[in-house]
Enzyme design. Structure first.
Site, PDB file in Angstrom:
ATOM      1  N   SER A  85       0.846  -1.185   0.000  1.00  0.00           N
ATOM      2  CA  SER A  85       0.000   0.000   0.000  1.00  0.00           C
ATOM      3  C   SER A  85       0.877   1.228   0.000  1.00  0.00           C
ATOM      4  O   SER A  85       2.043   1.181   0.394  1.00  0.00           O
ATOM      5  CB  SER A  85      -0.935  -0.002   1.211  1.00  0.00           C
ATOM      6  OG  SER A  85      -0.189   0.098   2.394  1.00  0.00           O
ATOM      7  N   GLY A  86       0.306   2.304  -0.485  1.00  0.00           N
ATOM      8  CA  GLY A  86       1.026   3.570  -0.506  1.00  0.00           C
ATOM      9  C   GLY A  86       0.120   4.634   0.062  1.00  0.00           C
ATOM     10  O   GLY A  86      -0.827   4.327   0.779  1.00  0.00           O
ATOM     11  N   THR A  88      -1.931   6.578  -1.580  1.00  0.00           N
ATOM     12  CA  THR A  88      -3.210   6.716  -2.280  1.00  0.00           C
ATOM     13  C   THR A  88      -3.908   5.387  -2.526  1.00  0.00           C
ATOM     14  O   THR A  88      -5.124   5.313  -2.531  1.00  0.00           O
ATOM     15  CB  THR A  88      -2.982   7.388  -3.661  1.00  0.00           C
ATOM     16  OG1 THR A  88      -2.137   8.510  -3.483  1.00  0.00           O
ATOM     17  CG2 THR A  88      -4.290   7.837  -4.271  1.00  0.00           C
ATOM     18  N   LYS A 106      -5.480  -3.046  -7.814  1.00  0.00           N
ATOM     19  CA  LYS A 106      -5.247  -1.744  -7.180  1.00  0.00           C
ATOM     20  C   LYS A 106      -6.573  -1.049  -6.966  1.00  0.00           C
ATOM     21  O   LYS A 106      -7.404  -0.991  -7.869  1.00  0.00           O
ATOM     22  CB  LYS A 106      -4.400  -0.854  -8.098  1.00  0.00           C
ATOM     23  CG  LYS A 106      -2.920  -0.891  -7.829  1.00  0.00           C
ATOM     24  CD  LYS A 106      -2.237   0.262  -8.524  1.00  0.00           C
ATOM     25  CE  LYS A 106      -0.734   0.024  -8.526  1.00  0.00           C
ATOM     26  NZ  LYS A 106      -0.004   1.165  -9.109  1.00  0.00           N
ATOM     27  N   ASP A 218       6.767  11.511  -8.126  1.00  0.00           N
ATOM     28  CA  ASP A 218       7.058  10.845  -6.857  1.00  0.00           C
ATOM     29  C   ASP A 218       7.958   9.647  -7.154  1.00  0.00           C
ATOM     30  O   ASP A 218       7.514   8.514  -7.181  1.00  0.00           O
ATOM     31  CB  ASP A 218       5.748  10.412  -6.189  1.00  0.00           C
ATOM     32  CG  ASP A 218       5.979   9.825  -4.808  1.00  0.00           C
ATOM     33  OD1 ASP A 218       7.096   9.982  -4.280  1.00  0.00           O
ATOM     34  OD2 ASP A 218       5.052   9.208  -4.268  1.00  0.00           O
TER      35      ASP A 218
END
Ligand SMILES: Nc1ncnc2c1ncn2[C@@H]1O[C@H](COP(=O)(O)OP(=O)(O)O)[C@@H](O)[C@H]1O
Ligand SMILES: *[C@@H]1O[C@H](CO)[C@@H](O)[C@H](O)[C@H]1NC(C)=O
Ligand SMILES: *[C@@H]1O[C@H](CO)[C@@H](O)[C@H](O)[C@H]1NC(C)=O
Ligand SMILES: *[C@@H]1O[C@H](CO)[C@@H](O)[C@H](O)[C@H]1NC(C)=O
Ligand SMILES: [Mg+2]
Length: 439
Positions: A85-86, A88, A106, A218
């Site tokens: 997970s990140g 967003t 996702k 990013d």
């Protein structure tokens, strides 16, 4: 077998609003209480997405391949677990039937800091969810438009309001494993060079992509995964397909914590080349600096230092960097990097007809085998030089296995009892010291 309910449970997200996301839908569908600044942000994202989608359509971007996965397959997935997970998105791994092939799913990460921050600020769940969904959709458009081995392959997608707000946009991708820099640092130079080369090939593609020069805003190792041994970028929601607009050169500064660079404002009001250079400096500071230099072959070290210097100072663009990497690859593959010096091979006796036992022997670092000392070599001469430089080495075996560059994986050993007569392997045994003269 967990179905969509399990997906939702994994996301630990409350099913909140019945209103589903309307893809590129008119904003009046949102209720009137959306704060103005959130509305403006949503509009900005929608415009960005529509423009990108239009650009992709205009160039007849390959849509999803025939046999792409859709909502039907998503409903039938099994063996769901968390893959990562990140800020967003959340990524789940799941097996699709029939066949049970594992893929990555996702979706918006409801508990991620992106949505949380938005909620704290605007207290508008649907608006915030939509904001995050736009990122997922933008990524899906890009994944479908970009066709390169360094971009994770999209396998399908599903928009389904019945899955609840959290899961109503799901992107299906080929499954990878996260890039582990710490582990990579412990692998042989050849493997680290491979990752850097693949990254440079990707940056070259992005700099000259059909959508223009693309900057990964990013840029971090965690935005990449390894699929079948290949480095692939997976996080594409935070990218820019436009060069920075400008009025004067002062507008074209590229700032990093340790360094900043000045660019020129070109006649058409864009900071020319800034996207490409931004990617390159990030590749330098997150990848090359750590992965390229240490334990590199001695004669390649000055060339690698030159690449590090040129990318670290942004003297190279993607083209020059790729050319420099290809040159290193050529020197390495062809054996031209080997220093011309008297070979030690004549100090070895060649014995044929052996098998090898998988037993522990002396270690070296970094080794391709955890049981002993396995190193890739260009030829028997190089192997003999390596064996002669290891005090413990008594013999070496060139195995039938090779690395991605075609180099021969060679086992260096100290214990002759590891060898069993009756195979087809060739063993090079060090002659007794006495017959080697003074050494
Ligand atoms: N195709 C994939 N296979 C396996 N893991 C993945 C895949 N895509 C992403 N991940 C993992 O999920 C994490 C979050 O995905 P990412 O797209 O980077 O989300 P975010 O935009 O929130 O950063 C990544 O850091 C990575 O570890
Ligand atoms: C590149 O080399 C020059 C000259 O030796 C040096 O001044 C500069 O700091 C180096 N840059 C990097 C990024 O290593
Ligand atoms: C890099 O190479 C590509 C393909 O050969 C070319 O189209 C592009 O103009 C080059 N870019 C630069 C900055 O030289
Ligand atoms: C060599 O291998 C044998 C059998 O595997 C083992 O008993 C012996 O201790 C080893 N000798 C050395 C020096 O490692
Ligand atoms: Mg990410």
């Amino acid at each position: 077998m967990p179905g969509p309910e399990a997906l939702l449970a994994l996301l630990a997200a409350p099913v909140l609003l019945a209103l589903a996301l309307v893809i590129s839908g008119p904003w009046r569908l949102l209720d009137a209480r959306v704060p103005l600044s959130l509305m403006q942000e949503l509009e900005r994202r929608q415009t960005d997405l529509s423009r990108l989608a239009a650009a992709a359509r205009a160039r007849d971007a390959p849509a999803l391949p025939p046999g792409a996965l859709g909502c039907a397959e998503l409903h039938g997935v099994a063996g769901v677990s968390l893959a990562g997970s990140g800020i967003t998105k959340v990524v789940l791994r799941a097996a699709v039937s029939p066949g049970g092939e594992e893929i990555a799913l996702k979706a918006v990460h409801w508990a991620g800091s992106d949505v949380s921050r938005c909620l704290q600020r605007y207290r508008h769940q649907e608006g915030c969810y939509r904001l995050a969904s736009y990122k997922l959709l933008k990524e899906a458009v890009l994944l479908q438009s970009l066709d390169h081995p360094g971009v994770v392959k999209m396998r399908g997608q599903c928009y389904d309001r019945r899955l609840g707000l959290e899961m109503n946009v799901v992107t299906m991708l080929e499954l990878g494993t996260p890039l582990e820099m710490i582990r990579l640092l412990q692998t042989p130079w050849e493997e680290r060079f491979k990752i850097c080369l693949e990254l440079v090939e990707l940056l070259y593609y992005l700099a000259n992509s059909p959508l223009g020069s693309i900057a990964l805003l990013d840029f971090q190792p965690r935005q990449f995964v390894i699929v079948n041994g290949l480095l692939k970028v997976t996080d594409l929601d935070d990218v820019s397909t436009e060069e920075l607009p400008c009025k004067a050169d002062e507008d074209c500064a590229l700032e990093f914590p340790t360094k900043s660079f000045a660019f020129q404002c070109a006649a058409h009001g864009k900071c020319e080349g800034i996207n490409e250079k931004r990617n390159l400096f990030n590749a330098y500071r997150y990848f090359f600096m750590y992965l390229l230099p240490h334990t590199a072959p001695f004669t390649l070290q000055p060339i690698l230092a030159g690449i590090l210097n040129a990318t670290g100072d942004l003297r190279y663009g993607a083209n020059e960097t790729l050319r420099a990497f290809q040159k290193v690859l050529h020197l390495y593959k062809s054996g031209l990097y080997l220093q011309k010096k008297p070979s030690h091979l004549k100090e070895y006796i060649v014995l044929k007809g052996f098998r090898n036992k998988d037993t522990e022997d002396y270690k070296c670092w970094p080794s391709y085998s955890h049981l002993g000392c396995m190193i890739s070599v260009h030829n028997a001469e190089e192997a003999a030089d390596i064996c002669s430089s290891h005090p413990q080495c008594h013999h070496f075996i060139i195995t039938p296995r090779s690395t991605w560059t075609g180099r021969l994986l060679t086992l260096f050993q100290s214990n002759l009892t590891d060898l069993i007569p009756g195979g087809n392997m060739v063993v090079y045994v060090k002659r007794p010291t006495a017959s080697r003269g003074f050494l």
